[in-house]
Design an enzyme around this catalytic site. Structure first.
Site, mmCIF file in Angstrom:
data_model
loop_
_atom_site.group_PDB
_atom_site.id
_atom_site.type_symbol
_atom_site.label_atom_id
_atom_site.label_comp_id
_atom_site.label_asym_id
_atom_site.label_seq_id
_atom_site.Cartn_x
_atom_site.Cartn_y
_atom_site.Cartn_z
ATOM 1 N N VAL A 28 0.840 -1.199 0.000
ATOM 2 C CA VAL A 28 0.000 0.000 0.000
ATOM 3 C C VAL A 28 0.874 1.248 0.000
ATOM 4 O O VAL A 28 1.838 1.347 0.766
ATOM 5 C CB VAL A 28 -0.929 0.005 1.232
ATOM 6 C CG1 VAL A 28 -1.764 1.287 1.273
ATOM 7 C CG2 VAL A 28 -1.841 -1.217 1.219
ATOM 8 N N ASP A 32 -10.627 -12.176 7.322
ATOM 9 C CA ASP A 32 -9.177 -12.090 7.531
ATOM 10 C C ASP A 32 -8.904 -11.223 8.761
ATOM 11 O O ASP A 32 -8.330 -10.137 8.659
ATOM 12 C CB ASP A 32 -8.516 -11.487 6.287
ATOM 13 C CG ASP A 32 -7.008 -11.703 6.277
ATOM 14 O OD1 ASP A 32 -6.500 -12.407 7.170
ATOM 15 O OD2 ASP A 32 -6.336 -11.150 5.388
#
Length: 456
Positions: free
Chosen positions: A138, A281
């Site tokens: 990211v 997750d």
């Protein structure tokens, strides 16, 4: 920094070193036993050495290897405290960071997916990644309209790496079993492998994230960043600042821990009811504590990231879970047993004692028995030891129970969330969330007209 290792021969060689290293350390351990050291001390040292090598290799490889490491990370609460320290340090690195892609590779992906003039889409773009995970990294940027954004760029070759790693890990799952007592490693790896195609599809991830962003847009407790732009291998979402949950676990105040735990439980159970999707997750790297909750600047909200893996539950969580949980708490052994048999948790070829099944389940659901429960590593370790000890009745009964495929991901997410709550050491009003969001937990006759638990 080198690219994500993609060549199968390179990755396989690194992963193959794990069982070989395990065998070498076992021989070393035998030698220590011969010269008179106790089995407990030798076992502890062996576990520490195995952990060191395992997480070093997984962190270097990223891909499926790192995804497996992240899935394991939420279970470190089950480890004996004397070996949990080294695990915790290695796992925290996996949760929040990994070696980044070279800048030239990032630019190549952006040019291929967003066009040659990709820079014109951004007022600013930071080449240094703010986070790196199992299949992508990211970058912080400013979109052309002035919004701060997170630009998620998928590693080239990530799909091949994921499949290759998880296939290789599956071959020696038995050797990895001792790392986390009470957790069956092989089904965990198989389930991660089954989710590879979804994990790589940023289109599906964008849909799941936007559905949550819209549903939670005005929520006082939960923040989900909206999707700004999506294309193959690139996902751009609004940026959120906050304290990573891994930092709350290591350095947070008790107030922060309790608030994070309450909101995590709320999000886990409310998400499927509100969106038909289960965020699947739940490792600490995917959550942030943000200031400014419903009680003002000194309160906290939960920021939720990464919707690459979700379970699609159009009707919300199955009624069976809530009904079984309620009947277990009420001590209805026969009714619980009959329901488990109908749903496939007890195969037709097996006969079990209903009272023994109830005794097996009760300690696990202890947090739902009281108005408020403090999750601790000690409690998690006691549960893991009870189920993992081959001499215990719980271990023998657990081996005879079956987990139907429809419940596999729900089971893993629930266990993982409990693991995070134990890492936080959070005191949580879990029963309150179950009554509000879990279908079947409150009998229909006790619900008000809006479907909420009626006041006593």
């Amino acid at each position: 920094m080198s690219d994500l290792p993609r060549k199968a021969v390179t990755r396989t060689a690194k992963l193959a070193a794990l069982p070989l290293g395990f065998a070498g350390r076992a021989t070393w351990g035998l030698g220590k036993r011969i010269v008179g050291e106790s089995a407990e001390i030798v076992g502890r040292e062996l576990q520490q050495r195995t952990a060191d090598q395992l997480f070093k290799v997984l962190g270097e490889l990223k891909g499926g290897a790192m995804k497996f490491g992240q899935a394991l990370s939420v279970f470190e609460s089950a480890l004996p405290e004397e070996v949990a320290g080294p695990y915790r340090a290695a796992l925290t690195k996996l949760q929040e960071a990994a070696p980044p892609m070279p800048t030239r590779t990032v630019h190549t992906v952006l040019e291929e997916r967003l066009g040659e003039d990709w820079r014109e889409l951004f007022a600013e773009f930071d080449d240094k990644p703010s986070a790196a995970a199992s299949i992508g990294q990211v970058h912080r940027a400013v979109w052309h309209d002035g919004r701060e954004v997170a630009v998620k760029v998928q590693y080239p070759g990530a799909g091949e790496a994921l499949l290759s790693d998880l296939t290789q890990l599956g071959r020696f799952a038995r050797l990895l079993g001792p790392l986390v007592p009470g957790i069956d490693i092989k089904p965990l790896i198989a389930e991660l492998r089954d989710r590879v195609s979804e994990e790589l599809d940023y289109g599906l991830e964008a849909q799941a994230q936007q559905a949550h962003a819209e549903e939670f847009a005005d929520d006082p407790d939960v923040v989900v960043p909206a999707v700004v732009h999506q294309s193959d291998q690139v996902l751009i979402t609004e940026w959120i600042d906050g304290v990573p949950l891994s930092e709350v676990i290591s350095d947070g105040t008790q107030e922060q821990r309790d608030r994070a735990g309450q909101l995590l439980a709320r999000f886990l159970f409310s998400g499927p009811a509100r969106t038909g999707l289960l965020h699947a997750d739940p490792h600490p790297g995917n959550f942030r504590l943000l200031p400014g909750g419903p009680n003002g600047k000194d309160d906290w909200r939960l920021g939720v990231l990464d919707f690459g893996t979700v379970d699609r539950l159009p009707g919300g969580l199955p009624d069976t879970i809530g009904t079984c949980l309620r009947m277990t708490l009420d001590g209805e052994a026969e009714a619980v047993y009959d329901l488990l048999r109908v749903e496939g948790f007890v195969k037709e070829s097996i006969e079990l004692d209903p009272d023994a099944v109830l005794d097996y389940l009760l300690p696990i659901i202890e947090p739902a028995e009281v108005d408020e429960f403090t999750f601790t590593r000690g409690w998690m370790r006691s549960q893991a030891a009870r189920i993992a000890d081959p001499r215990s009745p719980a271990h023998q009964l657990g081996k005879q129970l079956n987990l139907p495929p429809a419940y596999l991901l729900i089971h893993r997410v629930t266990l993982s969330t409990i693991g995070v709550l134990c890492q936080l050491g959070a005191t949580v009003r879990l029963r309150e969330e179950l009554e509000e969001w879990l279908p079947g937990f409150v009998p229909e006759e006790d619900l008000d007209e809006e479907g909420s638990a009626a006041e006593a």
